[in-house]
Enzyme design. Sequence first.
Site, PDB file in Angstrom:
ATOM      1  N   GLU A 117     -19.026  60.161 -49.986  1.00  0.00           N
ATOM      2  CA  GLU A 117     -20.327  59.096 -50.562  1.00  0.00           C
ATOM      3  C   GLU A 117     -21.537  59.896 -50.104  1.00  0.00           C
ATOM      4  O   GLU A 117     -21.446  60.255 -49.039  1.00  0.00           O
ATOM      5  CB  GLU A 117     -20.167  57.779 -50.030  1.00  0.00           C
TER       6      GLU A 117
ATOM      7  N   HIS B  90     -16.705  52.559 -43.989  1.00  0.00           N
ATOM      8  CA  HIS B  90     -17.312  52.470 -45.250  1.00  0.00           C
ATOM      9  C   HIS B  90     -17.411  51.114 -45.480  1.00  0.00           C
ATOM     10  O   HIS B  90     -16.519  50.266 -45.664  1.00  0.00           O
ATOM     11  CB  HIS B  90     -16.684  53.172 -46.225  1.00  0.00           C
TER      12      HIS B  90
ATOM     13  N   HIS C 200     -27.245  51.961 -44.490  1.00  0.00           N
ATOM     14  CA  HIS C 200     -26.676  53.330 -45.318  1.00  0.00           C
ATOM     15  C   HIS C 200     -27.544  54.411 -45.017  1.00  0.00           C
ATOM     16  O   HIS C 200     -28.567  54.483 -45.721  1.00  0.00           O
ATOM     17  CB  HIS C 200     -26.145  52.986 -46.918  1.00  0.00           C
TER      18      HIS C 200
ATOM     19  N   ASP D 170     -18.835  58.845 -43.753  1.00  0.00           N
ATOM     20  CA  ASP D 170     -17.881  57.794 -43.518  1.00  0.00           C
ATOM     21  C   ASP D 170     -16.511  58.298 -43.000  1.00  0.00           C
ATOM     22  O   ASP D 170     -15.680  57.255 -42.753  1.00  0.00           O
ATOM     23  CB  ASP D 170     -17.933  57.009 -44.527  1.00  0.00           C
TER      24      ASP D 170
END
Lengths: 257, 257, 257, 257, 257, 257
Positions: free
Chosen positions: F33, F119, F176, F44
């Site tokens: 990601e 995640h 994030h 992650d």
Amino acid sequence: MVESVFMAELTWPEFADKVKEGVIVFLPLGTTEQHGPHMAMNVDVVLPTGVCERVARAVGGIVAPTIPYGYKSQPRSGGGEGFPGTTSLDANTFSLVVRDIIRSLGTDGVRKVVVVNGHFENCWPSVEGVDLAMRELRRDGVTDMKVMRLEYWDFVGRDTLDQLFPDGFPGTELEHASLLETSLMLLLRPDLVDMDKVPDDGPAKFPTYDLYPVPDGFGPASGVLARAQGSSAEKGRLLMDDHVERIASAVRAEFGV
Amino acid sequence: MVESVFMAELTWPEFADKVKEGVIVFLPLGTTEQHGPHMAMNVDVVLPTGVCERVARAVGGIVAPTIPYGYKSQPRSGGGEGFPGTTSLDANTFSLVVRDIIRSLGTDGVRKVVVVNGHFENCWPSVEGVDLAMRELRRDGVTDMKVMRLEYWDFVGRDTLDQLFPDGFPGTELEHASLLETSLMLLLRPDLVDMDKVPDDGPAKFPTYDLYPVPDGFGPASGVLARAQGSSAEKGRLLMDDHVERIASAVRAEFGV
Amino acid sequence: MVESVFMAELTWPEFADKVKEGVIVFLPLGTTEQHGPHMAMNVDVVLPTGVCERVARAVGGIVAPTIPYGYKSQPRSGGGEGFPGTTSLDANTFSLVVRDIIRSLGTDGVRKVVVVNGHFENCWPSVEGVDLAMRELRRDGVTDMKVMRLEYWDFVGRDTLDQLFPDGFPGTELEHASLLETSLMLLLRPDLVDMDKVPDDGPAKFPTYDLYPVPDGFGPASGVLARAQGSSAEKGRLLMDDHVERIASAVRAEFGV
Amino acid sequence: MVESVFMAELTWPEFADKVKEGVIVFLPLGTTEQHGPHMAMNVDVVLPTGVCERVARAVGGIVAPTIPYGYKSQPRSGGGEGFPGTTSLDANTFSLVVRDIIRSLGTDGVRKVVVVNGHFENCWPSVEGVDLAMRELRRDGVTDMKVMRLEYWDFVGRDTLDQLFPDGFPGTELEHASLLETSLMLLLRPDLVDMDKVPDDGPAKFPTYDLYPVPDGFGPASGVLARAQGSSAEKGRLLMDDHVERIASAVRAEFGV
Amino acid sequence: MVESVFMAELTWPEFADKVKEGVIVFLPLGTTEQHGPHMAMNVDVVLPTGVCERVARAVGGIVAPTIPYGYKSQPRSGGGEGFPGTTSLDANTFSLVVRDIIRSLGTDGVRKVVVVNGHFENCWPSVEGVDLAMRELRRDGVTDMKVMRLEYWDFVGRDTLDQLFPDGFPGTELEHASLLETSLMLLLRPDLVDMDKVPDDGPAKFPTYDLYPVPDGFGPASGVLARAQGSSAEKGRLLMDDHVERIASAVRAEFGV
Amino acid sequence: MVESVFMAELTWPEFADKVKEGVIVFLPLGTTEQHGPHMAMNVDVVLPTGVCERVARAVGGIVAPTIPYGYKSQPRSGGGEGFPGTTSLDANTFSLVVRDIIRSLGTDGVRKVVVVNGHFENCWPSVEGVDLAMRELRRDGVTDMKVMRLEYWDFVGRDTLDQLFPDGFPGTELEHASLLETSLMLLLRPDLVDMDKVPDDGPAKFPTYDLYPVPDGFGPASGVLARAQGSSAEKGRLLMDDHVERIASAVRAEFGV
């Protein structure tokens, strides 16, 4: 016939007319789940339905039938499947239900859907359900469907929370069957609340992990994760006003109505 | 709190007590589907729920939340998915919903379930749903679950039908949105019926086959497959009495209550 | 090589030529199921295949391989899965088979399919299978596929039924392994019928509901739901003529051939 | 009635008797697939059925209905789905079909099953189907089911191959619609072979990889991957004798019959 | 930051740039599976990753994360699921993983994918996964995706095999945990090989059929199907050179890079 | 061979020995990601693997291969699927992967599993995966499997957060690609971080609802939801120490090691 804000109380030609006018359809997501010894098990149906009814009136939308069986209750947010009466669907089943309903609405010409979740655990499987519906609709040539998805309890002012929790808000997850939900039920369905049975074994003290199988005594035996003492219809009114006003405002902003 | 025959209006300890006593749980299967220009789209929710409510009172059972989205409407029995407002699930989705609910009830200790279908097209996917639930429950070690599954309209006396249809009964499939359903709605929710809007384009004359895609004009444009003229609350009462008495009698015979 | 009406007996270039000419493909749906002590278990394969063969000849179509394993037999219409030899698929499996075959034919360029069901319980899962295939084909850009779906036994004249059942027709569901199927088998495969073994424990007297698990003695121990006495090849001929003529006529009307 | 080695030609009591005696059930896996311009598309149904029929006679077993729609043809082993007439199932669908049939047989009391594959691409999805069936049967309490799974063409002697291919055997994958299959068809169904139409565009020269989408001209336009010239019923007899003798011998060894 | 050939070691803008330039993405398929007492269980991850890394460098592509859990090991090709540590997915799960990854890459704009399988049993479920991805991408309007799919061990010269197996190559299936894989591991990860523990119970002598459940002693107890004696890093180098050169050459030919 | 804490670096007999001793298996859940313009896309994967490695060393467990493709990124927590390089699975696919792995470990005799999620969006589909695995294992007769499931970032002290965020912690969802993840990456893989590219367009200001399709500009264009400025390996060390110590402590408490 009645004038109704509930889609299922319309005839199909009435519904067809509204679709032509670009009606917003609200889809409440509930479940059948224990909510402590002092409340009925339909709290997560009554509350999002009540919120949707009021928002739909405010913005001129209609409310599709509430999904009454949701995703499996989890110990740290709803007490878990071990409580009798909690009646739930697998994640894939629930996602498929959400997918099929939104796809079916889209096929009918609906282009504005607001998914209003009233059961914490429905959050993620409903995200997937909406995503799958959008994917299928695109493949069916429907490219202008627009969906808003929300948890109704996120629409509340800091002031309101401070007023309701002078000692600090315990957080959404622990609020299961506690002051917020109980106050809202006292507002909407006081016949389904018995304040004399509010338990005293909370608030829950959960670790920051899940355990499978769920050990005995993992959460409060009552199923109330925080505390419901002090709930009142007035507090429910405060909350409901916030929910309705703020959701209606967001809907107006996003859908331009 | 209220005394309620509806499972979701009980607290979980009340439900748990009933399960210990061997309560019968009625599960009504409905859908959201066009029912002509003279009736709301919740007919298949209102009617099986109403039947279950009365039978549950008669035999001492409780009624689980009605499934409000059913299997896809078919042109020859419900007008089909082409009607706006008809909002439906794929067969597999619907079967999984029925499976999950019955498995969840079984896990809670329920051992007597009566599935009461109120939407013609739900018949076969609900058969599969029950079969899958029984299979899973057996694998989970539950071997004494007993399920009865029925369409409520099959519980009617010859006399009653003769009385209602002096010129002969057109058959269950064509009865969609017609005299039987309209009369029952006039009994239970007259606010959702407008007899002035009863259409006159039926009865449908279907061939003995399905066509995909559904051709224009395959059935009556109104969505009423037979005729609704002459519907009345009294006729609804006659029917409802038959349904309740006969289903209650079958339940008593099979479950020994 | 043979001239054949069976698709699988063609070479692929022969098939390709027929597709270019717009051939109608008949897809018979059967199963492997008990049909009483007097008949083989392939009745629901032999009969729809035989019907399709004749109709295809009449209208210039071809017959795809018959699906030999169908949806689970139900006690009230086929005796149920408890009979040894009844070998069946879950509903979802069967629907996927129908979906995949029709999608595969559509990908090959076939645009006219007639699904001819020969096993009562296949009815609804085949409806779903066709619907899923049509949905997928539309997504694949195939928008002119046309499918007709039928149960072959619905194509019979009132006169014929009156002639065969002077005392009244017991209805399609109870006809399992009874006079109609037995007579048709005597016509097509007399080597697979032994009239000396026709049982005498019918007709079944079923309640208007299903029970899970199926109780002992729910239906006739023989598996014959009505009565097979009096079956004959001549009666089979009468029926077959009706089936073929009426289906061919419907096919001609709908597909313009 | 006939004495038959085919399960579907038995009555259910005859089948039940055989099950009690511990009968071995052979399940042939076929498909409907192009086999060159000189052969019908049912080669993969005719051949495993023919093998099973003979082996079942030799060892006293019975043959369940052949699955006539198999897993998708691949360009390097069967020409691929691009050929008209090749009609196939998704892998998951095919595995579920195999699972359901074996589970259904196991529920009936069958404890010895031989799955005989006649279509190269069915190999792996049938492995999965058997595995899923065994898993489900164990969960259903059936722990003594025994299944053998094989491709019939693997049962051939070195001598036979040397005799048939004096210049060396091209390998199983390239044998699609070529000398082995054509010879066996000349033995079993010469009416479905036209040696005059044997093409000359092989053998295929495939790279050691797959390409998606399949490029034009990836394999021989005829669909015959190797060569069919020189096929004869006598060669088919040689092969069939090997297949039957060697499979029968393996079955006897493993099932102790 | 590092210059990396591994997609997951890029930032998203770096990846986006490469996509715009038409980068080829290599997707290695591995599993976690016993590879004898002398090697770690990540052989099928290390080897295809190592091959992809080298080929990607050679042709200017990037390597997506290796799938570390593959399809179920089979007794005749990998020892089977009975070995502790072999950790696998159902076929449908594995196919869905492959489908989702390729669809996700396609949605990002990638149009050239090379699927490099390193675990024998992944072959067919990966075929299905790619096929499902291509079908979905077409429905999403992506019609120019091109996928190559291969088993890395098929890219080896006759000369190399003759050199490595002077007594004849036993064939791909029996090569599990044997000379080829061991030599390649000695090249790439000698720390995960212990030549002192190479067993001596092979080569396996399998029948030409599968048995369920797998009988005791069906294959070598060590899990090594052929022989690993004589493995060396030099032999690994020979093989790796072949694999890289030949795969790179095929990739260049097909993708025009 | 190496002594390794990674399951896949063990031989199967080594693994089998550990299983007999009751080893705890850690299963890290990651994804591929976008993590801003300053970090690689494997954050992650690296972080939960690094945490598991250290905890496993501390408590004597082993680490199964990290799942490298997770559930679909959501705009409000990970930027969403619109970012190139984010490569994800559908919820059902991901849940099946988790189910299959845990079931496979359970079949091997493992009875203690710790699922460590790295995640955010994996949280709920992993809950479902574990639940499905437990259900299947119970049906397979495994009743003593125990699974702990956690998000590693929940294991951090108030003090640590106060130290890292003197102005207040923005909350897990917004973290994030921000200070926490960047600091941990600087500790574990500084070669995959480029602090010069830390963007300045955050923190994100999301509404309390999701929108489908995601509107342009819904979140920061960089993909960094909060802020990464001030990240350092020392801060990463502080965090990692907390994560490892607190998770190890929980594992010891629950598994009695």
